[in-house]
Enzyme design. Structure first.
Site, PDB file in Angstrom:
ATOM      1  N   LYS A 173      27.493   0.889 -72.719  1.00  0.00           N
ATOM      2  CA  LYS A 173      28.494   1.958 -72.639  1.00  0.00           C
ATOM      3  C   LYS A 173      29.639   1.756 -73.633  1.00  0.00           C
ATOM      4  O   LYS A 173      30.497   2.612 -73.776  1.00  0.00           O
ATOM      5  CB  LYS A 173      29.056   2.053 -71.237  1.00  0.00           C
ATOM      6  N   ALA A 208      31.149   4.118 -65.908  1.00  0.00           N
ATOM      7  CA  ALA A 208      31.262   5.156 -66.940  1.00  0.00           C
ATOM      8  C   ALA A 208      29.945   5.217 -67.706  1.00  0.00           C
ATOM      9  O   ALA A 208      29.151   4.278 -67.683  1.00  0.00           O
ATOM     10  CB  ALA A 208      32.405   4.851 -67.901  1.00  0.00           C
ATOM     11  N   ASP A 241      35.693   2.168 -61.251  1.00  0.00           N
ATOM     12  CA  ASP A 241      34.542   3.068 -61.367  1.00  0.00           C
ATOM     13  C   ASP A 241      33.741   2.724 -62.612  1.00  0.00           C
ATOM     14  O   ASP A 241      34.209   1.990 -63.489  1.00  0.00           O
ATOM     15  CB  ASP A 241      35.043   4.520 -61.448  1.00  0.00           C
ATOM     16  N   GLY A 255      27.832   5.344 -58.708  1.00  0.00           N
ATOM     17  CA  GLY A 255      26.886   4.894 -59.727  1.00  0.00           C
ATOM     18  C   GLY A 255      26.298   3.534 -59.382  1.00  0.00           C
ATOM     19  O   GLY A 255      26.461   3.028 -58.270  1.00  0.00           O
ATOM     20  N   GLU A 304      35.398  11.619 -58.479  1.00  0.00           N
ATOM     21  CA  GLU A 304      35.842  10.408 -59.183  1.00  0.00           C
ATOM     22  C   GLU A 304      37.156  10.656 -59.909  1.00  0.00           C
ATOM     23  O   GLU A 304      38.054   9.826 -59.913  1.00  0.00           O
ATOM     24  CB  GLU A 304      34.781   9.965 -60.187  1.00  0.00           C
TER      25      GLU A 304
HETATM   26  O1  DER Z   1      28.601   9.546 -62.268  1.00  0.00           O
HETATM   27  C1  DER Z   1      29.469   8.772 -62.685  1.00  0.00           C
HETATM   28  O2  DER Z   1      30.528   9.153 -63.197  1.00  0.00           O
HETATM   29  C2  DER Z   1      29.190   7.299 -62.679  1.00  0.00           C
HETATM   30  O3  DER Z   1      30.400   6.601 -62.522  1.00  0.00           O
HETATM   31  C3  DER Z   1      28.542   6.976 -64.008  1.00  0.00           C
HETATM   32  O4  DER Z   1      29.361   7.478 -65.007  1.00  0.00           O
HETATM   33  C4  DER Z   1      28.340   5.487 -64.208  1.00  0.00           C
HETATM   34  O5  DER Z   1      27.206   5.155 -63.550  1.00  0.00           O
HETATM   35  P1  DER Z   1      26.494   3.741 -63.808  1.00  0.00           P
HETATM   36  O6  DER Z   1      27.510   2.700 -63.400  1.00  0.00           O
HETATM   37  O7  DER Z   1      25.330   3.813 -62.873  1.00  0.00           O
HETATM   38  O8  DER Z   1      26.111   3.675 -65.226  1.00  0.00           O
END
Ligand code: DER
Length: 233
Positions: free
Chosen positions: A126, A88, A86, A31, A108
């Site tokens: 988010k 979200a 990661d 992402g 992921e």
């Molecule tokens: O595809 C995914 O799961 C990514 O982690 C997404 O959920 C988050 O992407 P972003 O950081 O571009 O908002």
């Protein structure tokens, strides 16, 4: 700019808190927020990173690691990962996440589950009270192409998600195809509409993985517009 700086803030704070010198096997999500995670790890210096390996969660994540000059780790070689960070699409107060906005949630989830510590980094958009409130597309579901029509029909007719839709590509004719050669269906649900959505959806024949990460994250870092960071644990 506010969104980008809040992504950077979340990522930098999370790396400073969770990527320690003794951590050698690191999972890198996918992402637009994780590039800041990689930036901050690179800033720890060549010495700190020379014995580390970085396990990717898809093609974009792999490019990110390679382009940053960090060492790629093969997912098959490392049974357990020290820390995975990661992004979200939505995180509720119990740290349950909707993920898969980038259609990367299968790998992921593999890399998040394999980690001793799984950390989420995101911008303020988010940060939600409950899932399904501020991510309109709904739950991303990776499905085998052979089954997508049947699954769409079930989600619309039986699961009460009439707006469930196949995710179409923007710069490619036809549907988005994941790193695993599958399609993605986005299915919006009202908060609490399904008793156990992750399980109920996962059990549909042809579903490969559901973009709900429940009881997995140890902490979530949100960059705020005012330059502060909100941390939920
Ligand atoms: O595809 C995914 O799961 C990514 O982690 C997404 O959920 C988050 O992407 P972003 O950081 O571009 O908002």
């Amino acid at each position: 700019a506010a969104i980008e700086s809040s992504k950077r803030l979340a990522a930098y704070t999370a790396v400073d808190h969770h990527i320690k010198p003794e951590h050698r096997i690191i999972g890198i999500g996918s992402g637009s927020t994780v590039p800041y995670v990689v930036d901050r790890i690179v800033q720890q210096g060549v010495e700190a990173n020379k014995d580390r390996v970085f396990v990717p969660t898809g093609f974009q994540s792999k490019q990110l690691i390679v382009n940053a000059g960090l060492t790629l780790g093969d997912v098959d070689e490392y049974l357990s990962i020290d820390v995975t960070i990661d992004g979200a699409d939505e995180v509720d107060r119990n740290l349950n996440c909707i993920k898969g906005g980038g259609a990367c949630h299968l790998r992921e989830k593999v890399i998040a589950e394999a980690a001793e510590t799984f950390i989420v980094v995101a911008d303020y958009r988010k940060n939600a009270e409950s899932l399904g409130t501020n991510y309109p597309p709904g739950v991303p579901i990776e499905v085998v192409p052979f089954a997508y029509v049947k699954i769409l029909n079930t989600l619309r007719k039986t699961f009460g998600s009439p707006n469930a839709a196949l995710r179409m590509a923007v710069k490619k004719a036809g549907p988005v195809v994941t790193d695993n050669g599958n399609f993605v269906i986005d299915a919006p649900f009202e908060p609490g509409q399904l008793q156990d959505p992750a399980t109920q959806i996962k059990l549909l024949t042809g579903v490969v993985e559901v973009g709900l990460f429940c009881n997995m994250a140890k902490a979530a870092y949100f960059g705020n517009e005012d330059g502060t960071v909100t941390i939920h644990r």
